[in-house]
Scaffold this motif. Structure first.
Motif, mmCIF file in Angstrom:
data_model
loop_
_atom_site.group_PDB
_atom_site.id
_atom_site.type_symbol
_atom_site.label_atom_id
_atom_site.label_comp_id
_atom_site.label_asym_id
_atom_site.label_seq_id
_atom_site.Cartn_x
_atom_site.Cartn_y
_atom_site.Cartn_z
ATOM 1 N N ARG A 46 -90.135 19.603 49.716
ATOM 2 C CA ARG A 46 -89.284 20.156 50.775
ATOM 3 C C ARG A 46 -88.680 19.044 51.630
ATOM 4 O O ARG A 46 -87.497 19.089 51.981
ATOM 5 N N GLN A 47 -89.484 18.054 51.952
ATOM 6 C CA GLN A 47 -88.988 16.944 52.750
ATOM 7 C C GLN A 47 -87.956 16.132 51.980
ATOM 8 O O GLN A 47 -86.972 15.648 52.550
ATOM 9 N N SER A 48 -88.162 15.972 50.680
ATOM 10 C CA SER A 48 -87.200 15.245 49.852
ATOM 11 C C SER A 48 -85.863 15.965 49.793
ATOM 12 O O SER A 48 -84.796 15.336 49.869
ATOM 13 N N GLN A 49 -85.914 17.289 49.671
ATOM 14 C CA GLN A 49 -84.672 18.063 49.663
ATOM 15 C C GLN A 49 -83.960 17.946 51.006
ATOM 16 O O GLN A 49 -82.733 17.830 51.064
ATOM 17 N N GLN A 50 -84.721 17.962 52.081
ATOM 18 C CA GLN A 50 -84.129 17.799 53.404
ATOM 19 C C GLN A 50 -83.482 16.425 53.541
ATOM 20 O O GLN A 50 -82.399 16.280 54.121
ATOM 21 N N ALA A 51 -84.139 15.395 53.004
ATOM 22 C CA ALA A 51 -83.579 14.039 53.043
ATOM 23 C C ALA A 51 -82.262 13.971 52.271
ATOM 24 O O ALA A 51 -81.315 13.289 52.701
ATOM 25 N N THR A 52 -82.191 14.667 51.140
ATOM 26 C CA THR A 52 -80.948 14.693 50.357
ATOM 27 C C THR A 52 -79.819 15.335 51.135
ATOM 28 O O THR A 52 -78.691 14.832 51.155
ATOM 29 N N VAL A 53 -80.104 16.446 51.808
ATOM 30 C CA VAL A 53 -79.082 17.123 52.605
ATOM 31 C C VAL A 53 -78.595 16.220 53.737
ATOM 32 O O VAL A 53 -77.390 16.114 54.003
ATOM 33 N N LEU A 54 -79.519 15.542 54.402
ATOM 34 C CA LEU A 54 -79.134 14.635 55.485
ATOM 35 C C LEU A 54 -78.278 13.483 54.957
ATOM 36 O O LEU A 54 -77.346 13.031 55.642
ATOM 37 N N ALA A 55 -78.591 13.002 53.756
ATOM 38 C CA ALA A 55 -77.795 11.920 53.165
ATOM 39 C C ALA A 55 -76.370 12.386 52.886
ATOM 40 O O ALA A 55 -75.395 11.667 53.163
ATOM 41 N N GLY B 59 -71.931 17.718 44.238
ATOM 42 C CA GLY B 59 -73.207 17.019 44.136
ATOM 43 C C GLY B 59 -74.286 17.637 45.005
ATOM 44 O O GLY B 59 -75.456 17.716 44.607
ATOM 45 N N LEU B 60 -73.911 18.105 46.191
ATOM 46 C CA LEU B 60 -74.877 18.754 47.077
ATOM 47 C C LEU B 60 -75.441 20.017 46.438
ATOM 48 O O LEU B 60 -76.666 20.227 46.432
ATOM 49 N N PHE B 61 -74.575 20.835 45.882
ATOM 50 C CA PHE B 61 -75.054 22.076 45.266
ATOM 51 C C PHE B 61 -75.852 21.803 43.995
ATOM 52 O O PHE B 61 -76.792 22.530 43.674
ATOM 53 N N ARG B 62 -75.493 20.727 43.294
ATOM 54 C CA ARG B 62 -76.280 20.363 42.108
ATOM 55 C C ARG B 62 -77.686 19.942 42.512
ATOM 56 O O ARG B 62 -78.659 20.242 41.807
ATOM 57 N N SER B 63 -77.817 19.270 43.656
ATOM 58 C CA SER B 63 -79.148 18.873 44.125
ATOM 59 C C SER B 63 -79.992 20.087 44.507
ATOM 60 O O SER B 63 -81.221 20.027 44.482
ATOM 61 N N PHE B 64 -79.338 21.190 44.863
ATOM 62 C CA PHE B 64 -80.050 22.430 45.156
ATOM 63 C C PHE B 64 -80.438 23.186 43.891
ATOM 64 O O PHE B 64 -81.174 24.167 43.954
ATOM 65 N N VAL C 10 -80.323 22.971 54.222
ATOM 66 C CA VAL C 10 -80.895 23.372 52.938
ATOM 67 C C VAL C 10 -80.564 24.824 52.610
ATOM 68 O O VAL C 10 -80.757 25.264 51.468
ATOM 69 N N LEU C 11 -80.085 25.566 53.575
ATOM 70 C CA LEU C 11 -79.713 26.963 53.359
ATOM 71 C C LEU C 11 -78.220 27.137 53.089
ATOM 72 O O LEU C 11 -77.753 28.256 52.886
ATOM 73 N N THR C 12 -77.467 26.032 53.096
ATOM 74 C CA THR C 12 -76.030 26.112 52.831
ATOM 75 C C THR C 12 -75.783 26.528 51.388
ATOM 76 O O THR C 12 -76.397 26.001 50.456
ATOM 77 N N ARG C 13 -74.877 27.456 51.205
ATOM 78 C CA ARG C 13 -74.523 27.961 49.888
ATOM 79 C C ARG C 13 -73.002 27.902 49.705
ATOM 80 O O ARG C 13 -72.269 27.689 50.679
ATOM 81 N N PRO C 14 -72.505 28.062 48.479
ATOM 82 C CA PRO C 14 -71.064 27.940 48.249
ATOM 83 C C PRO C 14 -70.202 28.787 49.179
ATOM 84 O O PRO C 14 -69.138 28.332 49.631
#
Length: 539
Positions: free
Chosen positions: A483-492, A300-305, A362-366
């Motif tokens: 960008r802030q929304s993506q950061q919020a997703t990663v924190l979640a 799910g995290l990678f799908r959000s990216f 946000v820079l995490t990759r597989p």
């Protein structure tokens, strides 16, 4: 794994026992692909049918609704009609359902066919297990056969993700359904060519089975639908979720009232309500919850990216490799009868992997999750085979009537537990994402000097593209908000990963405390349940 596992001790030539092993792997991969081909490709399938994500998710809900409970009845059906008829009818029905999928042209038809596919696929897990058991001599069935069979079962989801990308590029839904049909036909050929050792037939089906089972099927099916769609439609926002939940509870209660007064029930409630059996069931459900870190979390995290399956293939290969390694290691440890510390080791690995994932950015990759996801996959496969083996021994020690009840406990805990874990994980992420978004996006105001400086920088970038100052300013604000929304997703997701790590660590602490206090579950449980069964039978 040496050839002695398959060789002369099994009473068959090596090529024949190896054929049974390969047939089991093929059946498991067919079952895994059929079950997961829609759930892991929902966005792409939704696009192919011109539907929304919520509408396309009904494909998964329709499949799981009949599938989660049918195994309860299949135990008696297999004993009633014989193993060969059960095997042939099962694989032919699955192949026919796969064939119909090829001709689907719209979402409504696909949902209907997925419902019947869920019915046809219910016996496939049993077939995979039976063919793996057939490949091993009796002494190794409770160890190597169970371990390798559950290894194949666990690989199914990741195997589907690995090959789906190429299939979707080739032909969207048509390619997926054609692949399922090809696997089904190969499994059909293997099953028709290789006969299982027959079992004695018994007249075990009763009229009341066809009264209580439909009630159980309605109840568990509606629960499955609610768990699949609860996050999409949100739990308290639509009326039908509450109605389905109420009907499910009423149906299951009515079925249990019927089962409570039967001499040969589908589900032995007296056995299931024993504290040891309840503890076993709770442990299985809890373990499925912590495993949702991999099935719902990392993907799910990678799908959000916006990362597609092709960019995650190396991660899938790493997970499959770790699962196979864990299956071989678990088989060797179980054969050596040193399984006491396997649950503790499994929980430690899962907790460690989830904790590492909780530091994602946000820079995490597989490629950054090879180690953590391999640890989680290894932990998952180290727990399930010993649990199934211990549960089977527990059921057999209590008498043959409890076997269908044990099958119900194990499969419901795995199927509904997996759905519940994914639903809880997804809902937690949604809630935490909203919390983090409110904290991160509110400061996106030009009165904030840091944000204003960032907006000016983006304005300068867009100056040559958007000459209008108001449009350029609006686009800059939207860019910062994204960008802030993506950061919020990663924190979640990090919060969810940390929660999983803490749950696994807490369970590990309780387990270690039990070991320190000298608790011996296998000996105590077997003796206690056996004595209870004898008292019950005498009365």
């Amino acid at each position: 794994m040496s050839l002695r596992l398959f060789g002369p001790s099994s009473g068959r030539p090596f090529y024949l026992t190896a054929s049974y092993f390969c047939a089991s792997v093929l059946v498991w991969m067919t079952q895994g692909f059929g079950m997961n081909m829609t759930s892991v490709n929902i966005p792409q399938i939704a696009g192919a049918f011109g539907a929304s994500i919520s509408e396309a998710t009904w494909l998964n809900a329709a499949y799981m609704a009949p599938n989660v409970s049918l195994s309860i009845l299949l135990v008696k059906i297999r004993n009633q009609f014989g193993l060969r008829m059960f095997t042939v009818v099962s694989i032919v029905s699955f192949s026919a359902a796969a064939l119909l999928h090829v001709y689907v042209v719209d979402l409504r038809t696909a949902v209907i066919l997925r419902f019947f596919a869920g019915i046809a696929a219910a016996p496939m897990s049993t077939l995979g297990m039976l063919y793996m058991m057939e490949a091993f001599p009796p002494a190794l069935k409770p160890t190597w056969a169970i371990s390798l069979s559950l290894t194949c079962s666990t690989i199914g989801s990741t195997f589907t993700r690995l090959i789906s990308t190429s299939l979707l590029d080739y032909g969207q839904w048509k390619a997926l359904s054609t692949m399922e049909l090809g696997l089904a036909l190969c499994s059909l050929a293997a099953v028709l060519a290789l006969h299982l050792t027959p079992i004695a037939r018994e007249n075990v089906l009763e009229v009341w089975d066809f009264v209580s089972y439909p009630l159980l099927a309605i109840g568990f099916g509606l629960i499955a639908i609610v768990l699949v769609q609860g996050t999409n439609y949100w739990w308290f926002e639509v009326r039908w979720i509450g109605v389905c939940s109420a009907v499910a509870i009423a149906s299951i209660c009515a079925a249990l009232l019927i089962e409570l007064h039967r001499s040969r029930p589908l589900i032995d409630l007296q056995w299931l309500t024993h504290p040891i059996v309840l503890r076993f069931a709770v442990t299985l459900v809890l373990f499925r919850f912590v495993l949702s870190e991999q099935t719902a979390g990392a993907y799910g995290l990678f799908r959000s990216f916006g990362l597609l399956g092709e960019q995650s293939r190396s991660l899938y290969v790493a997970i499959i490799g770790a699962t196979i390694l864990g299956g071989l290691l678990c088989g060797a440890i179980m054969e050596a009868k040193r399984t006491a510390l396997l649950p503790a080791l499994a929980l430690a690995l899962i907790s460690s992997g989830a904790y590492v994932d909780s530091h994602s950015t946000v820079l995490t990759r597989p490629e950054n999750m090879y180690l953590s996801q391999a640890l989680i996959a290894l932990g998952g496969i180290l727990f399930l085979p010993p649990a199934l083996s211990a549960g089977t021994a527990l059921a057999q020690s209590s008498g043959p009537m409890t076997m269908s009840s044990f099958v119900a406990v194990f499969l419901l805990s795995q199927n509904l537990g997996a759905l519940a874990g994914s639903a809880a994980f997804g809902s937690f992420v949604v809630v935490r994402e909203r919390v983090h978004s409110s904290r991160l996006i509110e400061p996106v105001l030009q009165s904030n000097p840091i944000v204003a400086q960032q907006l000016d920088r983006i304005n300068n970038v867009y100056r040559g593209v958007l000459p209008d100052d108001r449009l350029r300013s609006a686009e800059a604000v939207a860019n910062v908000a994204r960008r802030q929304s993506q950061q919020a997703t990663v924190l979640a997701y990090n919060d969810a990963f940390l929660l999983i790590a803490l749950c696994a660590a807490g369970t590990l602490g309780i387990l270690v405390l039990g070991i320190i206090l000298g608790y011996r579950p296998s000996r105590v449980e077997s003796t206690t349940v056996t004595n209870d069964a004898r008292v019950s039978s005498n009365s």
